[in-house]
Enzyme design. Structure first.
Site, PDB file in Angstrom:
ATOM      1  N   HIS A 103       0.934  -1.117  -0.065  1.00 58.18           N
ATOM      2  CA  HIS A 103       0.016  -0.042   0.128  1.00 58.18           C
ATOM      3  C   HIS A 103       0.747   1.287   0.125  1.00 58.18           C
ATOM      4  CE1 HIS A 103       1.187  -0.459   4.175  1.00 58.18           C
ATOM      5  NE2 HIS A 103       0.847   0.828   4.419  1.00 58.18           N
ATOM      6  N   ASP A 105       0.576   4.976   2.129  1.00 62.19           N
ATOM      7  CA  ASP A 105      -0.091   5.504   3.364  1.00 62.19           C
ATOM      8  C   ASP A 105      -1.247   6.589   2.756  1.00 62.19           C
ATOM      9  OD1 ASP A 105       1.335   3.733   4.807  1.00 62.19           O
ATOM     10  OD2 ASP A 105       2.856   5.225   5.576  1.00 62.19           O
ATOM     11  N   HIS A 257       4.887  -0.030   0.157  1.00 58.18           N
ATOM     12  CA  HIS A 257       5.530  -0.836   1.200  1.00 58.18           C
ATOM     13  C   HIS A 257       4.761  -1.806   1.746  1.00 58.18           C
ATOM     14  CE1 HIS A 257       3.652   2.417   3.172  1.00 58.18           C
ATOM     15  NE2 HIS A 257       3.479   1.945   4.462  1.00 58.18           N
ATOM     16  N   ARG A 272       5.643   6.528  14.143  1.00 58.17           N
ATOM     17  CA  ARG A 272       5.355   7.182  12.742  1.00 58.17           C
ATOM     18  C   ARG A 272       4.952   8.451  12.900  1.00 58.17           C
ATOM     19  NH1 ARG A 272       1.233   4.778   8.380  1.00 58.17           N
ATOM     20  NH2 ARG A 272       0.227   6.607   8.541  1.00 58.17           N
TER      21      ARG A 272
HETATM   22  C1  OGA Z   1       3.378   2.194   8.104  1.00 55.81           C
HETATM   23  C2  OGA Z   1       3.340   0.692   7.791  1.00 55.81           C
HETATM   24  C3  OGA Z   1       4.903  -1.193   8.276  1.00 55.81           C
HETATM   25  C4  OGA Z   1       5.699  -1.881   9.217  1.00 55.81           C
HETATM   26  O1  OGA Z   1       3.844   2.549   9.077  1.00 55.81           O
HETATM   27  O2  OGA Z   1       2.848   2.758   7.339  1.00 55.81           O
HETATM   28  O3  OGA Z   1       2.963   0.260   6.677  1.00 55.81           O
HETATM   29  O4  OGA Z   1       6.771  -2.578   8.715  1.00 55.81           O
HETATM   30  N1  OGA Z   1       4.266  -0.229   8.725  1.00 55.81           N
HETATM   31  O5  OGA Z   1       5.580  -1.428  10.234  1.00 55.81           O
HETATM   32 MN    MN Z   2       2.095   2.185   5.942  1.00 57.96          MN
END
Ligand code: OGA
Ligand code: MN
Length: 281
Positions: A103, A105, A257, A272
């Site tokens: 995806h 974000d 990702h 994050r």
């Molecule tokens: C995000 C996500 C991936 C992870 O923080 O947007 O998709 O590896 N995380 O935690």
């Molecule tokens: Mn993500």
């Protein structure tokens, strides 16, 4: 400061910089250029507080506050917690199974996120990796006919559909409230978007997509799934294996990702921040 580029062009490693220290405009300009050149930047061995994480993020623009408010740091709602920690009452501290599907974000917003900055505080000894895929490379590898076909299409993105799919799978996610669902109605975006800073074209689909404007529901869903599979396939990838202290920043406009799972007996705890972005065109 030194930036080491990966052979694939995705994921530059930036050493010799302390993201917690004040940064002059020249140093910031160098990081900004590296970000545009590499789509994903890795800053190893950082020791930063939530305030410093937010301050560095703010150099790039305005911050987003995530819709799942129970997973934000109480004193710093700009920070979304990804964690398998539990509160004394058993409630989750953060999103435990974030992003285990390809995806970009916040693609489900009218104005999706420009970039995300994920800071690893504690990671399991193995797995819990994050994969990235270059959507520039995925677009460039298409035939001219396919580029032309995709350029005419718009995909539908919807947060609630994905969230509820994940709830069904692992059983660790709370159901979304009616209010949260109302805040994130379906939106549509072009499947081929132009990066507003580099001017290059990229594919823009992923796990929040539910269909294609003008297609039957099932046909559209199959179309976006298949395109997301192609766009996240091996040749376009960089695999990030985390160490505590890594801050990884990715450009949501040109990279997808996907997180991998890990043994839940180990702690994985991350903060994050998320940058606001513009409507795709
Ligand atoms: C995000 C996500 C991936 C992870 O923080 O947007 O998709 O590896 N995380 O935690
Ligand atoms: Mn993500």
């Amino acid at each position: 400061m030194e930036v080491t580029r990966q052979a694939t062009g995705l994921g530059g490693r930036v050493t010799g910089v302390d993201l917690g220290a004040p940064m002059d405009d020249a140093a910031f300009a160098e990081i900004h250029k590296a970000f545009l050149d590499n789509s994903v930047l890795i800053f190893p061995e950082q020791e930063i507080t939530p305030e410093q994480h937010i301050a560095f993020t703010r150099r790039f623009g305005d911050l987003e506050i995530h819709v799942m408010s129970q997973f934000l740091l109480p004193d710093h709602p700009e920070v979304l917690v990804l964690s398998n920690d539990k509160k004394p009452n058993g409630d989750a501290v953060g999103i435990e199974d974030a992003g285990r599907y390809w995806h970009s974000d916040l693609s489900y917003l009218e104005k999706p996120s420009m970039a995300s900055l994920l800071y690893a505080i504690e990671v399991p000894p193995s797995r819990g990796d994050t994969m990235f895929a270059s959507q520039y490379a995925a677009f460039d590898a298409l035939s001219d006919d396919r580029k032309e076909e995709l350029s005419k299409l718009r995909a539908v993105h919807h947060f609630g559909s994905r969230w509820n799919k994940e709830t069904g799978k692992a059983g660790v996610r709370p159901k979304m409230s009616a209010e949260e669902l109302a805040k994130t109605p379906p939106v549509d975006h072009p499947i081929v978007r132009t990066h507003p800073e580099t001017g290059k074209k990229t594919i823009y689909v992923g796990g929040f997509c539910t269909g294609v404007v003008g297609m039957e529901e099932e046909e559209g869903a199959a179309f976006v799934d298949e395109l997301s599979d192609y766009a996240s396939s091996e040749p376009f990838r960089y695999l990030h294996q985390w160490n505590a202290g890594d801050l990884v920043m990715w450009d949501n406009r040109c990279a997808m990702h996907c997180a991998s799972d890990y043994d839940p007996q180990y702690r994985r705890h991350m903060n994050r921040t998320t940058l606001k972005g513009d409507a795709p065109f």
